[in-house]
Design a protein around this motif. Structure first.
Motif, PDB file in Angstrom:
ATOM      1  N   ARG A 189       2.182   6.679  -6.927  1.00 42.78           N
ATOM      2  CA  ARG A 189       1.140   7.544  -7.480  1.00 42.78           C
ATOM      3  C   ARG A 189       1.478   9.018  -7.270  1.00 42.78           C
ATOM      4  NH1 ARG A 189      -5.335   6.911  -6.310  1.00 42.78           N
ATOM      5  NH2 ARG A 189      -6.028   8.495  -7.823  1.00 42.78           N
ATOM      6  N   THR A 190       2.016   9.373  -6.080  1.00 38.78           N
ATOM      7  CA  THR A 190       2.412  10.762  -5.791  1.00 38.78           C
ATOM      8  C   THR A 190       3.510  11.226  -6.736  1.00 38.78           C
ATOM      9  OG1 THR A 190       1.834  10.410  -3.464  1.00 38.78           O
ATOM     10  CG2 THR A 190       3.245  12.293  -3.978  1.00 38.78           C
ATOM     11  N   LYS A 191       4.449  10.319  -7.014  1.00 36.90           N
ATOM     12  CA  LYS A 191       5.559  10.660  -7.909  1.00 36.90           C
ATOM     13  C   LYS A 191       5.051  10.937  -9.313  1.00 36.90           C
ATOM     14  CE  LYS A 191      10.038   8.929  -9.445  1.00 36.90           C
ATOM     15  NZ  LYS A 191      11.013   7.809  -9.351  1.00 36.90           N
ATOM     16  N   ARG A 192       4.064  10.148  -9.762  1.00 35.65           N
ATOM     17  CA  ARG A 192       3.520  10.343 -11.104  1.00 35.65           C
ATOM     18  C   ARG A 192       2.810  11.694 -11.214  1.00 35.65           C
ATOM     19  NH1 ARG A 192       0.868   4.412 -12.544  1.00 35.65           N
ATOM     20  NH2 ARG A 192       2.861   3.296 -12.797  1.00 35.65           N
ATOM     21  N   VAL A 193       2.072  12.119 -10.176  1.00 37.62           N
ATOM     22  CA  VAL A 193       1.369  13.409 -10.187  1.00 37.62           C
ATOM     23  C   VAL A 193       2.356  14.564 -10.258  1.00 37.62           C
ATOM     24  CG1 VAL A 193      -0.112  14.933  -8.824  1.00 37.62           C
ATOM     25  CG2 VAL A 193      -0.643  12.500  -9.014  1.00 37.62           C
ATOM     26  N   ARG A 194       3.450  14.427  -9.473  1.00 37.50           N
ATOM     27  CA  ARG A 194       4.463  15.505  -9.486  1.00 37.50           C
ATOM     28  C   ARG A 194       5.107  15.636 -10.864  1.00 37.50           C
ATOM     29  NH1 ARG A 194       7.605  14.502  -3.713  1.00 37.50           N
ATOM     30  NH2 ARG A 194       5.857  15.158  -2.335  1.00 37.50           N
ATOM     31  N   ILE A 195       5.407  14.485 -11.467  1.00 35.08           N
ATOM     32  CA  ILE A 195       6.048  14.518 -12.800  1.00 35.08           C
ATOM     33  C   ILE A 195       5.106  15.149 -13.818  1.00 35.08           C
ATOM     34  CG2 ILE A 195       6.874  13.049 -14.665  1.00 35.08           C
ATOM     35  CD1 ILE A 195       7.915  11.138 -12.548  1.00 35.08           C
TER      36      ILE A 195
ATOM     37  N   SER B 289       0.834  -1.214   0.000  1.00 38.08           N
ATOM     38  CA  SER B 289       0.000   0.000   0.000  1.00 38.08           C
ATOM     39  C   SER B 289       0.861   1.253   0.000  1.00 38.08           C
ATOM     40  CB  SER B 289      -0.937  -0.011   1.211  1.00 38.08           C
ATOM     41  OG  SER B 289      -1.776  -1.142   1.196  1.00 38.08           O
ATOM     42  N   ILE B 290       1.918   1.273   0.843  1.00 32.07           N
ATOM     43  CA  ILE B 290       2.812   2.440   0.913  1.00 32.07           C
ATOM     44  C   ILE B 290       3.511   2.653  -0.422  1.00 32.07           C
ATOM     45  CG2 ILE B 290       4.909   3.322   2.000  1.00 32.07           C
ATOM     46  CD1 ILE B 290       3.991   1.906   4.580  1.00 32.07           C
ATOM     47  N   LEU B 291       3.978   1.564  -1.034  1.00 25.90           N
ATOM     48  CA  LEU B 291       4.651   1.682  -2.332  1.00 25.90           C
ATOM     49  C   LEU B 291       3.703   2.217  -3.393  1.00 25.90           C
ATOM     50  CD1 LEU B 291       6.748  -1.627  -2.378  1.00 25.90           C
ATOM     51  CD2 LEU B 291       7.592   0.712  -2.080  1.00 25.90           C
ATOM     52  N   PHE B 292       2.444   1.789  -3.342  1.00 25.64           N
ATOM     53  CA  PHE B 292       1.466   2.258  -4.321  1.00 25.64           C
ATOM     54  C   PHE B 292       1.221   3.763  -4.178  1.00 25.64           C
ATOM     55  CE2 PHE B 292      -2.003   1.971  -7.181  1.00 25.64           C
ATOM     56  CZ  PHE B 292      -3.001   2.815  -6.706  1.00 25.64           C
ATOM     57  N   VAL B 293       1.083   4.221  -2.920  1.00 25.17           N
ATOM     58  CA  VAL B 293       0.842   5.650  -2.681  1.00 25.17           C
ATOM     59  C   VAL B 293       2.037   6.489  -3.132  1.00 25.17           C
ATOM     60  CG1 VAL B 293       0.483   7.386  -0.878  1.00 25.17           C
ATOM     61  CG2 VAL B 293      -0.779   5.219  -0.811  1.00 25.17           C
TER      62      VAL B 293
END
Length: 355
Positions: free
Chosen positions: A284-290, A277-281
Motif C-alpha cells: 500500500r505504501t508503494k502504491r501511494v508513493r507511485i 499484514s507486513i506485505l499488505f502495508v
C-alpha cells in the motif's frame, strides 16, 4: 442282501473316520451362515477335498471341491495345508441339513466325516457373535459364548485335546472357563503363542460351535507417542492421590496430544498472519508513493500562458463580438538546457482582436 446294503450305508454315519475329524452338530439361526473346519492326517495333505450334502454317504451330492472353483453359490471351501485343515462355508441356511467333509482317495474309497446343521427360527442353542477372532502374541484373549440353556462348557482345539474343568491347558497355553450370568460362558487363553492359531470349538451338551483364532504380532508404539504417554502419566500421578477414578480416565484422554499439536499450529498461524499484514502495508505504501510521483511529474509537464487584453473606456461600448482568447498548451519538457532549445520547444500563443 438288502439288509447288508443298508447297514453299509449307515455304518459311516455311526463310526466316522479317524483320519478326518470335524464337529458333529451346530445350532444355526435360519438365514445365517456358518463355517465348519475339517482336519485331516498328513498323508492327505495333497489330496482333493470336497463337501458332500446328504444324510447317507453313498447318496450325498458334491457341492464344492478344492480342485475346481472354490465358491459355487451358497458354498465355499479352502484348504490350509500347513495346519492340515480344510474349511467349508454354507450360506443362507433354511432347514436342517447333513453334510460330509470328504478327502478323495484315488484308486480307493474316499475318507470323510459327517456333521449336522440344526437350523432354528429362534435363538440357537449355542452361538458366538463372530466365528473369527483375532489376538496378539503374548497377550490374553477372552471369547464369550451365548447359550439358550444353563450348564457348563468345554473348550477344545480341533484334532487336539479339550479342557473340561474350569482351568487347564492346550498345547501348553493356559485356559480358564468362566460361567457368567444370563447363560453366557467365557473362555480365556493366557500368554498366547504363534502356534495357538487355528480352529477351536466350544462344547455344550450335543452341540458345538467352532471359532477360528488368528494371532499376530502386537504393533509397537511410536517413540513420540511413548514420550507423550509418559508425560501424561507423570502429571496424573501428582494429582491422582485425590481421585483414582479420574486418574484412570485422564491417562486415556487424547487432550494432551491435541494440545501438543495446537500450540505449534497457533504459532504458525500467527507468523503467517503477521507476514501477510507486513506485505499488505508495504504494498500500500508503494502504491501511494507511485501515485504522488506520477502527479508531480504530470504537473511539471504543463506550461501555462495567459494573455490579458484591457479595453479602454471608448472600446467598452463596442460590440459584444470583442473577444479575449487565452490558450494553455501542455508541452513535455526535455532534459536540455535553455541555451540548446530548438524551435519545437517554443510555445506560441495567438491573440486575435475583433473590432
Amino acid at each position: 442282501m438288502a439288509v447288508s446294503l443298508s447297514f453299509l450305508l449307515i455304518l459311516p454315519l455311526i463310526t466316522g473316520s479317524e483320519s478326518v475329524k470335524t464337529i458333529t452338530k451346530v445350532s444355526v439361526k435360519m438365514g445365517a451362515s456358518v463355517s465348519i473346519p475339517c482336519s485331516y492326517d498328513l498323508k492327505y495333505r495333497n489330496h482333493v477335498k470336497y463337501l458332500c450334502e446328504g444324510f447317507y454317504w453313498g447318496f450325498c451330492s458334491t457341492q464344492v471341491r478344492t480342485d475346481s472353483p472354490r465358491e459355487t453359490g451358497k458354498y465355499s471351501i479352502s484348504d490350509d495345508k500347513t495346519q492340515r485343515i480344510f474349511t467349508v462355508t454354507i450360506k443362507r441356511l433354511t432347514a436342517d441339513i447333513y453334510f460330509w467333509c470328504i478327502v478323495e482317495i484315488k484308486n480307493g474309497v474316499d475318507d470323510g466325516q459327517h456333521f449336522h446343521l440344526s437350523v432354528t427360527k429362534d435363538t440357537p442353542i449355542l452361538w458366538v457373535a463372530d466365528q473369527n477372532v483375532t489376538g496378539y502374541i503374548g497377550d490374553n484373549i477372552n471369547i464369550n459364548f451365548n447359550s439358550a440353556t444353563s450348564g457348563g462348557i468345554q473348550w477344545c482345539k480341533l484334532g487336539r485335546t479339550c479342557v473340561t474343568q474350569e482351568t487347564g491347558e492346550i498345547d501348553g497355553t493356559a485356559v480358564t472357563i468362566n460361567k457368567a450370568a444370563d447363560n453366557v460362558c467365557s473362555v480365556t487363553m493366557s500368554g498366547l503363542k504363534q502356534k495357538d492359531s487355528g480352529w477351536y470349538y466350544c462344547v455344550k451338551g450335543d452341540f458345538q460351535m467352532p471359532v477360528h483364532l488368528t494371532l499376530t504380532v502386537k504393533p509397537t508404539v511410536a517413540p513420540t507417542t511413548v514420550a507423550a504417554t509418559t508425560t501424561v502419566a507423570a502429571t496424573i500421578t501428582v494429582t491422582g492421590a485425590r481421585d483414582n477414578t479420574t486418574t484412570g480416565h485422564k491417562e486415556n484422554s487424547p487432550f494432551p496430544a491435541l494440545m501438543s499439536l495446537a500450540i505449534p499450529l497457533s504459532v504458525l498461524i500467527f507468523i503467517v498472519i503477521a507476514t501477510l499484514s507486513i506485505l499488505f502495508v508495504l504494498r500500500r505504501t508503494k502504491r501511494v508513493r507511485i501515485k504522488d510521483s506520477t502527479a508531480s511529474k504530470n504537473e511539471g509537464d504543463l506550461t501555462y500562458s495567459e494573455v490579458s487584453f484591457k479595453k479602454n473606456k471608448a472600446a467598452q461600448a463596442a460590440s459584444d463580438a470583442d473577444m479575449t482568447y487565452s490558450s494553455v498548451v501542455p508541452v513535455k519538457k526535455h532534459n536540455v538546457r535553455m541555451s540548446e532549445g530548438k524551435d519545437e520547444d517554443v510555445t506560441y500563443s495567438t491573440i486575435i482582436h475583433h473590432k
